[in-house]
Design a protein around this motif. Structure first.
Motif, PDB file in Angstrom:
ATOM      1  N   LEU A   1     -26.709   0.249  -3.074  1.00 11.72           N
ATOM      2  CA  LEU A   1     -28.049   0.195  -3.658  1.00 11.72           C
ATOM      3  C   LEU A   1     -28.035   0.636  -5.116  1.00 11.72           C
ATOM      4  O   LEU A   1     -28.723   0.059  -5.964  1.00 11.72           O
ATOM      5  CB  LEU A   1     -29.007   1.072  -2.842  1.00 11.72           C
ATOM      6  N   ALA A   2     -27.229   1.649  -5.389  1.00 11.03           N
ATOM      7  CA  ALA A   2     -27.134   2.135  -6.767  1.00 11.03           C
ATOM      8  C   ALA A   2     -26.597   1.045  -7.689  1.00 11.03           C
ATOM      9  O   ALA A   2     -27.108   0.852  -8.793  1.00 11.03           O
ATOM     10  CB  ALA A   2     -26.231   3.365  -6.822  1.00 11.03           C
ATOM     11  N   ALA A   3     -25.596   0.318  -7.197  1.00 13.65           N
ATOM     12  CA  ALA A   3     -25.042  -0.770  -8.000  1.00 13.65           C
ATOM     13  C   ALA A   3     -26.110  -1.829  -8.268  1.00 13.65           C
ATOM     14  O   ALA A   3     -26.245  -2.323  -9.389  1.00 13.65           O
ATOM     15  CB  ALA A   3     -23.836  -1.377  -7.294  1.00 13.65           C
ATOM     16  N   ALA A   4     -26.882  -2.146  -7.239  1.00 16.35           N
ATOM     17  CA  ALA A   4     -27.914  -3.166  -7.381  1.00 16.35           C
ATOM     18  C   ALA A   4     -29.022  -2.733  -8.344  1.00 16.35           C
ATOM     19  O   ALA A   4     -29.635  -3.565  -9.011  1.00 16.35           O
ATOM     20  CB  ALA A   4     -28.512  -3.503  -6.016  1.00 16.35           C
ATOM     21  N   ALA A   5     -29.257  -1.434  -8.394  1.00 18.03           N
ATOM     22  CA  ALA A   5     -30.331  -0.947  -9.254  1.00 18.03           C
ATOM     23  C   ALA A   5     -29.812  -0.554 -10.632  1.00 18.03           C
ATOM     24  O   ALA A   5     -30.593  -0.244 -11.528  1.00 18.03           O
ATOM     25  CB  ALA A   5     -31.027   0.252  -8.602  1.00 18.03           C
ATOM     26  N   GLY A   6     -28.497  -0.546 -10.769  1.00 18.25           N
ATOM     27  CA  GLY A   6     -27.910  -0.224 -12.061  1.00 18.25           C
ATOM     28  C   GLY A   6     -27.903   1.252 -12.384  1.00 18.25           C
ATOM     29  O   GLY A   6     -28.025   1.632 -13.544  1.00 18.25           O
ATOM     30  N   VAL A   7     -27.776   2.097 -11.369  1.00 20.19           N
ATOM     31  CA  VAL A   7     -27.710   3.537 -11.620  1.00 20.19           C
ATOM     32  C   VAL A   7     -26.526   4.159 -10.891  1.00 20.19           C
ATOM     33  O   VAL A   7     -25.845   3.506 -10.114  1.00 20.19           O
ATOM     34  CB  VAL A   7     -29.001   4.252 -11.156  1.00 20.19           C
ATOM     35  N   ASN A   8     -26.318   5.415 -11.157  1.00 19.05           N
ATOM     36  CA  ASN A   8     -25.275   6.201 -10.527  1.00 19.05           C
ATOM     37  C   ASN A   8     -25.673   6.536  -9.081  1.00 19.05           C
ATOM     38  O   ASN A   8     -26.819   6.856  -8.801  1.00 19.05           O
ATOM     39  CB  ASN A   8     -25.116   7.484 -11.347  1.00 19.05           C
ATOM     40  N   SER A   9     -24.714   6.488  -8.161  1.00 14.42           N
ATOM     41  CA  SER A   9     -25.072   6.688  -6.752  1.00 14.42           C
ATOM     42  C   SER A   9     -25.489   8.131  -6.459  1.00 14.42           C
ATOM     43  O   SER A   9     -26.335   8.382  -5.606  1.00 14.42           O
ATOM     44  CB  SER A   9     -23.901   6.297  -5.845  1.00 14.42           C
ATOM     45  N   ALA A  10     -24.897   9.080  -7.153  1.00 14.59           N
ATOM     46  CA  ALA A  10     -25.297  10.476  -6.946  1.00 14.59           C
ATOM     47  C   ALA A  10     -26.745  10.677  -7.394  1.00 14.59           C
ATOM     48  O   ALA A  10     -27.525  11.367  -6.736  1.00 14.59           O
ATOM     49  CB  ALA A  10     -24.375  11.400  -7.730  1.00 14.59           C
ATOM     50  N   LYS A  11     -27.093  10.029  -8.478  1.00 21.40           N
ATOM     51  CA  LYS A  11     -28.459  10.129  -8.980  1.00 21.40           C
ATOM     52  C   LYS A  11     -29.442   9.553  -7.966  1.00 21.40           C
ATOM     53  O   LYS A  11     -30.489  10.128  -7.688  1.00 21.40           O
ATOM     54  CB  LYS A  11     -28.569   9.374 -10.302  1.00 21.40           C
ATOM     55  N   LEU A  12     -29.045   8.411  -7.412  1.00 17.83           N
ATOM     56  CA  LEU A  12     -29.899   7.769  -6.420  1.00 17.83           C
ATOM     57  C   LEU A  12     -30.110   8.674  -5.202  1.00 17.83           C
ATOM     58  O   LEU A  12     -31.230   8.836  -4.717  1.00 17.83           O
ATOM     59  CB  LEU A  12     -29.275   6.436  -5.996  1.00 17.83           C
ATOM     60  N   ARG A  13     -29.037   9.271  -4.732  1.00 18.04           N
ATOM     61  CA  ARG A  13     -29.182  10.146  -3.557  1.00 18.04           C
ATOM     62  C   ARG A  13     -30.069  11.341  -3.865  1.00 18.04           C
ATOM     63  O   ARG A  13     -30.905  11.730  -3.056  1.00 18.04           O
ATOM     64  CB  ARG A  13     -27.808  10.607  -3.081  1.00 18.04           C
ATOM     65  N   LYS A  14     -29.880  11.902  -5.047  1.00 12.86           N
ATOM     66  CA  LYS A  14     -30.724  13.041  -5.420  1.00 12.86           C
ATOM     67  C   LYS A  14     -32.185  12.609  -5.536  1.00 12.86           C
ATOM     68  O   LYS A  14     -33.088  13.329  -5.114  1.00 12.86           O
ATOM     69  CB  LYS A  14     -30.237  13.664  -6.715  1.00 12.86           C
ATOM     70  N   ASP A  15     -32.394  11.437  -6.108  1.00 18.54           N
ATOM     71  CA  ASP A  15     -33.762  10.926  -6.209  1.00 18.54           C
ATOM     72  C   ASP A  15     -34.393  10.827  -4.822  1.00 18.54           C
ATOM     73  O   ASP A  15     -35.518  11.283  -4.598  1.00 18.54           O
ATOM     74  CB  ASP A  15     -33.749   9.540  -6.872  1.00 18.54           C
ATOM     75  N   PHE A  16     -33.657  10.245  -3.887  1.00 21.77           N
ATOM     76  CA  PHE A  16     -34.199  10.068  -2.542  1.00 21.77           C
ATOM     77  C   PHE A  16     -34.408  11.400  -1.840  1.00 21.77           C
ATOM     78  O   PHE A  16     -35.277  11.529  -0.983  1.00 21.77           O
ATOM     79  CB  PHE A  16     -33.272   9.173  -1.705  1.00 21.77           C
ATOM     80  N   SER A  17     -33.582  12.383  -2.218  1.00 23.69           N
ATOM     81  CA  SER A  17     -33.706  13.685  -1.561  1.00 23.69           C
ATOM     82  C   SER A  17     -35.053  14.335  -1.883  1.00 23.69           C
ATOM     83  O   SER A  17     -35.537  15.169  -1.125  1.00 23.69           O
ATOM     84  CB  SER A  17     -32.560  14.608  -1.993  1.00 23.69           C
ATOM     85  N   TYR A  18     -35.656  13.940  -3.001  1.00 23.24           N
ATOM     86  CA  TYR A  18     -36.973  14.484  -3.332  1.00 23.24           C
ATOM     87  C   TYR A  18     -38.050  13.916  -2.421  1.00 23.24           C
ATOM     88  O   TYR A  18     -39.102  14.513  -2.225  1.00 23.24           O
ATOM     89  CB  TYR A  18     -37.331  14.196  -4.789  1.00 23.24           C
ATOM     90  N   LEU A  19     -37.778  12.751  -1.885  1.00 23.07           N
ATOM     91  CA  LEU A  19     -38.753  12.113  -1.006  1.00 23.07           C
ATOM     92  C   LEU A  19     -38.625  12.619   0.429  1.00 23.07           C
ATOM     93  O   LEU A  19     -39.568  12.603   1.206  1.00 23.07           O
ATOM     94  CB  LEU A  19     -38.570  10.587  -0.995  1.00 23.07           C
ATOM     95  N   GLY A  20     -37.424  13.051   0.790  1.00 22.19           N
ATOM     96  CA  GLY A  20     -37.155  13.495   2.157  1.00 22.19           C
ATOM     97  C   GLY A  20     -35.784  13.009   2.584  1.00 22.19           C
ATOM     98  O   GLY A  20     -35.055  12.405   1.803  1.00 22.19           O
ATOM     99  N   SER A  21     -35.432  13.286   3.792  1.00 22.97           N
ATOM    100  CA  SER A  21     -34.130  12.852   4.308  1.00 22.97           C
ATOM    101  C   SER A  21     -34.296  11.561   5.090  1.00 22.97           C
ATOM    102  O   SER A  21     -34.475  11.561   6.298  1.00 22.97           O
ATOM    103  CB  SER A  21     -33.518  13.932   5.199  1.00 22.97           C
ATOM    104  N   TYR A  22     -34.234  10.469   4.352  1.00 23.23           N
ATOM    105  CA  TYR A  22     -34.497   9.183   4.980  1.00 23.23           C
ATOM    106  C   TYR A  22     -33.223   8.426   5.321  1.00 23.23           C
ATOM    107  O   TYR A  22     -33.270   7.325   5.842  1.00 23.23           O
ATOM    108  CB  TYR A  22     -35.390   8.331   4.080  1.00 23.23           C
ATOM    109  N   GLY A  23     -32.066   8.987   5.038  1.00 26.28           N
ATOM    110  CA  GLY A  23     -30.822   8.290   5.296  1.00 26.28           C
ATOM    111  C   GLY A  23     -30.157   8.750   6.583  1.00 26.28           C
ATOM    112  O   GLY A  23     -30.556   9.742   7.182  1.00 26.28           O
TER     113      GLY A  23
END
Lengths: 251, 251
Positions: A47-69
């Motif tokens: 997903l990070a590749a598709a969105a053009g961002v770093n994967s760690a950043k993406l996971r941290k971003d999602f962590s603010y929303l909750g544990s959805y993974g």
DNA sequence: CCATCTTTGTGCACGCGTTCACAAAGACAT
DNA sequence: ATGTCTTTGTGAACGCGTGCACAAAGATGG
């Protein structure tokens, strides 16, 4: 990237960082594409590749929303689409007015990316009486005189300003006065708004100027071997792309 | 192969912070307005108010360019206009091509903010044969087949992509292949470009989504906790971010 | 020439955002 | 059940940007 300003002072309580909020639409777009291809799950890496961002950043971003993974698996695409949509407030209908139906305003009215995200163009408004009643993108243009009534009748809270610079502040004041609390400004002006009103601005000329800066630096790098810093008048003559200036054709 | 952001890691020589570069066009616009009113000098406080930023930030920004101010007096408007223009590379001519002459492309072609900043629309390009030859903003539209030749003949290094999302990457590849090294992308797609190519993106839909997020949060705040009775004025924000309202209507 | 006043330029501290690196968590095979 | 393998979620370090606060620099007046 668009030049938005007016960032909030780091929302205190359940605050999602502003930088994260700005990326959520990016993730949402990538996820929507996956959803249309019926992809059930996706890893942070993909997903990070598709969105053009770093994967760690993406996971941290999602962590603010909750544990959805799900560890070892990834994220459920449909579920994540829903969660992000809800977080961004896209599960509800947002009526929007566009003020200033020139070239840009018309382009915005015709832009398909709005409707698909829960935004509905409730009205088009222009100061030119000759425009009144004329349909643009299937919506009849209304006159500025009725601005306040239009805002209130439709419960509009988001306004788009696509007027010339000179009219922007005045339009802005009337929008705010009528109850609009979020403004997307395309006019090249700094808008003054009361506290509690959000303004984001998109300035095409500024984006080009930033590109020009980097472009110039690239061109200078080639010719710059060793440079003594004289701090005042560098006769920087980048023998760049303007070597041959064809013909200046005024619009 | 990089994706989307081509971030420059503060190259060795003259590192002006990216955040500062992004504000220079803002200062330049404010200064140009002052210049047209024949204002000889301006203080950091006044100029900052006109540009909508903090005065300390402005002074620090200028300090990266050099010591162009006079203590006790302020900055010489004309001199500063020249210095910033030079720094941004606006003293030279930048031929630009716009690819995708739909509603948005046409709006961009007509946008006056380009010519006034050293940008010249060298060509309009569209994939639709029916558009070929048809003048938009006084410039005849040319067909995509000739893209490479147009780029090279005009020495274009900056390209604007205003095509549908599906065509954007392909157009991007051809632009880069023909020598373009800076791209302004209006298509809602993440572009992949080789190293050394800068991409900036403007996504109208994303801006609206960010506004919707804040709008939703505002609406939620009212119902949570105590009711805010008087309409639009929310609780005090601890500090004024940029939204301070000095409303300088200078005499 | 000296005193005072204005405004710049900047050292410093702080907070946000990014990235790394890894333990925890769950899937899956045996 | 148990071990292995994959991937998430996050603690921690780091770097950048911001804003304060003040000393230095120059203008201005006596």
């Amino acid at each position: 990237m668009a030049t938005g300003r007016t960032h909030r002072p780091a929302t205190r309580s359940r605050g999602i960082p502003e930088a994260t909020v700005a990326r959520l639409p990016l993730y949402l777009r990538a996820l929507t594409a996956l959803s249309e291809r019926s992809v059930p799950t996706v890893s942070s890496e993909e997903l990070a590749a598709a969105a053009g961002v770093n994967s760690a950043k993406l996971r941290k971003d999602f962590s603010y929303l909750g544990s959805y993974g799900t560890r070892g698996v990834g994220y459920d695409v449909e579920y994540l689409v829903y969660q992000i949509s809800r977080e961004l407030g896209l599960t509800q209908d947002w009526p929007v007015v566009i003020v200033g139906i020139g070239n840009l305003g018309a382009a915005l009215a015709n832009y398909g990316g709005f409707a698909s995200r829960g935004f509905r163009v409730a009205a088009l408004i222009d100061a030119d009486p000759a425009m009144a009643g004329k349909p643009v993108a299937g919506i009849p243009v209304q006159h500025t005189d009725d601005l306040e009534k239009i805002i209130k009748d439709n419960g509009v809270s988001i306004g788009v300003i696509a007027t010339p610079a000179g009219a922007a502040q005045q339009v802005c004041d009337r929008l705010v006065g009528a109850g609009v609390t979020s403004i997307l400004n395309f006019a090249p002006t700094v808008l003054s708004v009361p506290d509690g009103v959000d303004v984001r601005k998109v300035d095409l000329s500024i984006e080009l100027q930033i590109l020009a800066f980097h472009e110039q630096r690239k061109a200078g790098e080639e010719t710059a071997g060793e440079e003594a810093v004289t701090a005042s008048v560098p006769k920087n003559t980048p023998k760049g792309p303007d070597g041959d200036v064809p013909v200046v054709m005024p619009a």
